[in-house]
Design an enzyme around this catalytic site. Structure first.
Site, short mmCIF file in Angstrom:
data_model
loop_
_atom_site.label_atom_id
_atom_site.label_comp_id
_atom_site.label_asym_id
_atom_site.label_seq_id
_atom_site.Cartn_x
_atom_site.Cartn_y
_atom_site.Cartn_z
N SER A 43 -0.87 1.71 -14.80
CA SER A 43 0.13 0.74 -14.33
C SER A 43 -0.04 -0.63 -14.96
CB SER A 43 0.04 0.58 -12.80
OG SER A 43 0.10 1.83 -12.16
N HIS A 219 9.21 2.80 -9.67
CA HIS A 219 9.84 1.50 -9.42
C HIS A 219 10.54 1.06 -10.71
CE1 HIS A 219 10.15 -2.81 -9.01
NE2 HIS A 219 9.09 -3.04 -9.72
N TYR A 247 13.47 -8.95 -8.48
CA TYR A 247 12.68 -10.06 -9.03
C TYR A 247 12.90 -10.15 -10.52
CZ TYR A 247 9.23 -6.51 -10.47
OH TYR A 247 8.61 -5.43 -11.05
N ASP A 537 -16.33 -7.23 18.32
CA ASP A 537 -16.93 -7.54 19.62
C ASP A 537 -16.74 -6.33 20.53
OD1 ASP A 537 -14.18 -7.94 20.02
OD2 ASP A 537 -14.48 -9.62 21.39
#
Ligand code: FAD
Ligand code: THG
Length: 806
Positions: A43, A219, A247, A537
């Protein structure tokens, strides 16, 4: 001798890891890639390299900030700035929220009007946009160059990089990795193997019995021909048009367009070789032209100059999506020395590499990684069905406006408590958490609204945004709990049985407080990491000499416990969450409801605060803990699942005369904020010491030894503290992760927030400089508004424990 490290994958993650691991002093590092170096075909090889740092997660923003800094130093980053534009009112508001995150996490950004957007990116049509968010330090990573530079530095320190070398097998002996076998039959010995194989990672994981929940997805990315109007300006910001899933970046006179609006396309890895045949790389699928039509239409509206050109080259690139959008990082629990660092964007890659290197070499990280931990998933979340559906959904939602309280819509009803049918009858509005169905509030309690209002409790009207996933009924439920009695479904609270002759010593060494007390005692205690940061916790109830019940926060605790179990079998750890259930019966009238059902004396004298007994309520065998996260008199009442419905019905019937209600998570959250109780993962993480989080009281430094003690001994006093703040205006609401200012400067951020019915104000916790003291005024930026608030001593309600201890 130094550990020998083999890294599988020479993409942006593998090369970054080699640089960071060698920087920390382990220089025997070998990086293998099935493809050529460094344009490997993964990628990274075709990543357009946009880096938008702002993220709802502080961790992700921190990882991105480090990446920007590092790639800048390597001359592999252009800080051209990032511009996100809004074409809808919803997005315009959302950009203000993103602006809040940016400021909260220390990223310089500003909201700008349409005119300024056009000045920054002249091709924009000003009539289509409301404005934008401009982040000057965002920009373009040169991903392959960054990989190469990091590899060069690592190589100077002794690392080796080998291309055309596919790992076909991970070798191991006695639960430890010993090396890897490559396609040409070589065996390369190793003490540590890191899988940085990108979207191949899930397959590789399977070879060693590990589920790596990532889904490779296609994509679309396209480049236009020359757009003369661009004039070859190299400094244009990267651009996002999220309303249309788009984009952009420029390449000289051309524009690159990325699109997420097409139907999700999970990649069939078995057919990858066939499907990518003829393509330049094995991470590139043929472009699905028809699917791109809406992208082009939308783009031409936003950037009218595009009408002078067309798409000149395009492909469908493959990269990883995960169920929650976070990376997958960590060490295989059953195969020591086998690590994964996958589903990482270029944006976060250097930060991830540094953190994982610290984790491997030093045993802990500076940046909290719990959101990205390999072991964060519930068991059902690791089913192929869940992984596929949720990862596909993550693709669909990648640019959606997501409300902070928005829960998963599907799959649902994966885990339901034995009380589920009763809850539905009462009109529960269910939220999803940890795959459990959890009532947020009950419509049946709408009938209390007038009565509670008549007692003076205020129900401020909320703005549209904060009114989502919310009901004023929750205020009535919270108020009712403080005056009457309520039943809370605590079944989703993760719990373990820890037993055996070594159980007491095991818990004593792993946790901060003294848990080696008499049977029948309950202790609030912390898990720390080696750096002294708060890992969790817990409540530890000692039910017998060799038998403890631990109340925990989720799968990461189980992982931590498992890794630390003694090898001799002297301690047995069992997750008993699913086989049991729990009702929190709390409120000033809780004792009147429970006592008549119980053969044992439930008075304060006989059954004190933070004590546990095993007894009966009617025919139901129960374990009762005198613990209350909502800060009221009462008990957590546990029984095994088959008795659950009977327990609910019993308490419900017995509570009728006291007008008992069922109450939900929103009321629960509001009450615990009033009581000053923290929620791990939201309010504090491993980035905080107990003292900073206000939890110093749960640490017994007089204990001879416990994990993290050494680090605490040399820890400087905290420079930031978790504080309670109270908003001034009755109608002001915040939701968490907002920036907090003092004298006009952002100094901290909120973590969680809720309405206090007791004060008639919204409360929030905020991390603030230690110099900011109770009584001081602060300002919180919320969307387009600013609210004033005051730091309060905590807890706000019942600081002297009069309500809870009686
Ligand atoms: P890769 O780069 O895929 O590296 C993994 C390596 O492992 C490969 O080189 C592969 O050959 C090797 N390998 C796999 N299996 C083996 C094996 N068995 N033996 C040896 N070697 C093996 N991210 C951003 O941050 N910003 C963007 O703008 C952006 N845009 C993108 C646009 C597109 C079209 C795509 C597809 C992705 C985009 N991404 C972007 C995502 C980004 O590219 C990836 O997330 C990132 O590059 C992953 O890096 P990696 O090192 O994990 O994986
Ligand atoms: N119940 C149980 N276990 C739990 C939780 C719970 N484990 C995870 C999580 N919630 C832990 N969080 C808390 C936070 C505060 C308290 C209990 C669990 C609490 N604190 C007292 C206090 O600060 O006043 C402790 C007093 C003391 O130490 O004596 O009650 O909800 N079972």
């Amino acid at each position: 001798m130094q550990p020998r490290v083999v890294i599988i994958g020479a993409g942006i993650v593998g090369t970054g890891l080699a640089e960071e691991i060698t920087r920390l002093g382990w220089t025997d590092v070998t990086v293998l890639d099935r493809g050529p170096l460094f344009r490997t075909g993964g990628s990274t090889s075709h990543a357009p390299g946009l880096v938008f740092q702002t993220n709802p997660s502080k961790t992700m923003a921190d990882l991105a900030r480090y990446t920007v800094r590092k790639f800048g130093e390597l001359d592999a980053f252009d800080a051209v700035g990032g511009l996100e534009v809004a074409t809808t009112v919803e997005r315009w508001t959302d950009l203000h929220r993103r602006h809040g995150w940016a400021r909260a996490w220390g990223i310089d950004a500003r909201v700008v009007d349409a005119e300024e957007c056009v000045r920054l990116f002249p091709l924009l049509d000003p009539d289509r946009i409301f404005g934008g968010l401009h982040t000057p330090t965002d920009g373009l990573a040169h991903a392959v160059r960054a990989a190469e530079r990091q590899a060069e530095i690592a190589a100077e320190r002794g690392a080796r990089f080998i291309g055309y070398c596919e790992v076909v097998e991970v070798l191991s002996k006695d639960g430890r990795v010993t090396g890897v076998r490559t396609a040409d039959g070589q065996e390369i010995p190793a003490d540590v193997v890191v899988s940085a194989a990108g979207f191949w990672g899930a397959r590789l994981g399977r070879k060693v019995g590990l589920t790596v929940p990532l889904v490779p997805m296609a994509h679309q990315f396209a480049k236009t021909g020359a757009v003369p109007a661009l004039g070859g300006d190299e400094r244009l910001p990267i651009l996002r048009h999220q309303d249309a899933d788009l984009y952009y970046r420029t390449y000289g006179e051309r524009i690159g367009i990325g699109y997420y609006g097409h139907a999700p396309r999970p990649v069939d890895m078995d057919a990858l070789t066939r499907d990518t045949a003829g393509q330049p790389m094995p991470s590139m699928l043929p472009f699905t032209t028809a699917e791109f039509a809406p992208a082009w239409a939308e783009s031409s509206k936003l950037l009218p100059a595009l009408s002078d050109t067309e798409v000149s080259e395009a492909f469908d690139g493959i990269f990883s999506f995960t169920p929650d959008g976070f990376p997958i990082l960590g060490e295989h629990r059953e195969l020591a020395g086998f690590w994964v660092a996958e589903a990482v964007w270029v944006t976060h890659s250097a930060g991830v590499a540094r953190a994982v290197a610290q984790w491997i070499v030093q045993g802990g990280t500076e940046i909290d990684l719990h959101e990205a931990d390999l072991y964060r998933f519930e068991e059902a979340a690791l089913s192929p069905e869940f992984i596929e559906r949720t990862s596909v959904q993550a693709f669909v939602e990648v640019y959606d406006i997501i409300h902070p309280h928005q829960y998963r819509a599907a799959p649902r009803n994966v885990r339901t408590s034995p009380f589920h049918a009763r809850q539905r009858e009462l009109g529960a509005f269910f939220f999803e958490g940890g795959l459990w169905e959890r009532p947020g509030w009950y419509e049946a309690n709408a009938e209390l609204l007038d009565e509670v209002a008549a007692t003076g409790v205020e129900f401020p009207v909320r703005d549209d945004w904060s009114a989502r996933f919310y009901s004023p009924i929750s205020i009535a439920e919270a108020a009712w709990t403080r005056t009457h009695v309520a039943m809370y479904d605590m079944t989703p609270l993760t719990r373990y049985e820890v037993s055996g002759p070594g159980a007491a010593a095991f818990l004593q060494e792993l946790t901060t407080n003294d848990v080696d007390k008499k049977p029948g005692s309950v202790t609030y205690t912390l898990l720390l990491d080696a750096n002294g940061g708060v890992r969790s916790d817990l409540t530890v109830a000692r039910l017998g000499e060799r038998h403890f019940q631990v109340g925990a926060n989720g799968p990461l605790d189980f992982d931590w416990f498992t890794r630390h179990l003694p090898g001799d079998g002297s301690v047995v750890l069992r997750d008993i969450t699913g086989g049991t259930c729990c009702i929190g019966l709390w409120g000033p009238q809780a004792r009147e409801v429970a006592q008549p059902l119980c053969p044992d004396d439930l008075s304060h004298k006989a059954f004190g605060y933070f004590k546990a007994i095993r007894t009966y309520l009617g025919t139901v065998p129960v374990t009762m803990l005198r613990v209350s996260y909502v800060g009221e008199l009462g008990w957590e009442i546990y029984t095994s699942a088959e008795h659950g419905a009977a327990l609910w019905d019993l308490l419900w019937a017995a509570g009728r005369s006291r007008r008992v209600i069922a109450a939900g998570r929103l009321a629960f959250n509001s009450l615990r904020l009033e009581k000053g109780y923290r929620s791990w993962g939201t309010d504090m993480t491993t980035e905080h010491t107990p003292a900073a989080a206000g939890l110093g009281f749960a640490v017994r430094m007089s204990k001879p030894e416990f994990l993290g003690k050494k680090a605490l001994e040399s820890a400087p006093p905290p420079d930031t503290m978790l504080r309670t703040i109270v908003l001034d205006a009755a109608s002001a609401v915040v939701l968490g992760k907002e920036p907090v200012r003092v004298d006009g400067t952002v100094v901290g951020y909120t973590t969680s927030a809720g309405y206090s019915a007791t004060l008639g104000r919204t409360l929030a916790y905020a991390w603030l400089p230690a110099t900011v003291q109770p009584g001081d005024e602060v300002e919180i930026a919320y969307l387009t508004q600013t609210f004033t608030a005051r730091v309060h001593t905590d807890p706000v309600v019942d600081p002297d424990m009069a309500r809870i201890k009686r």
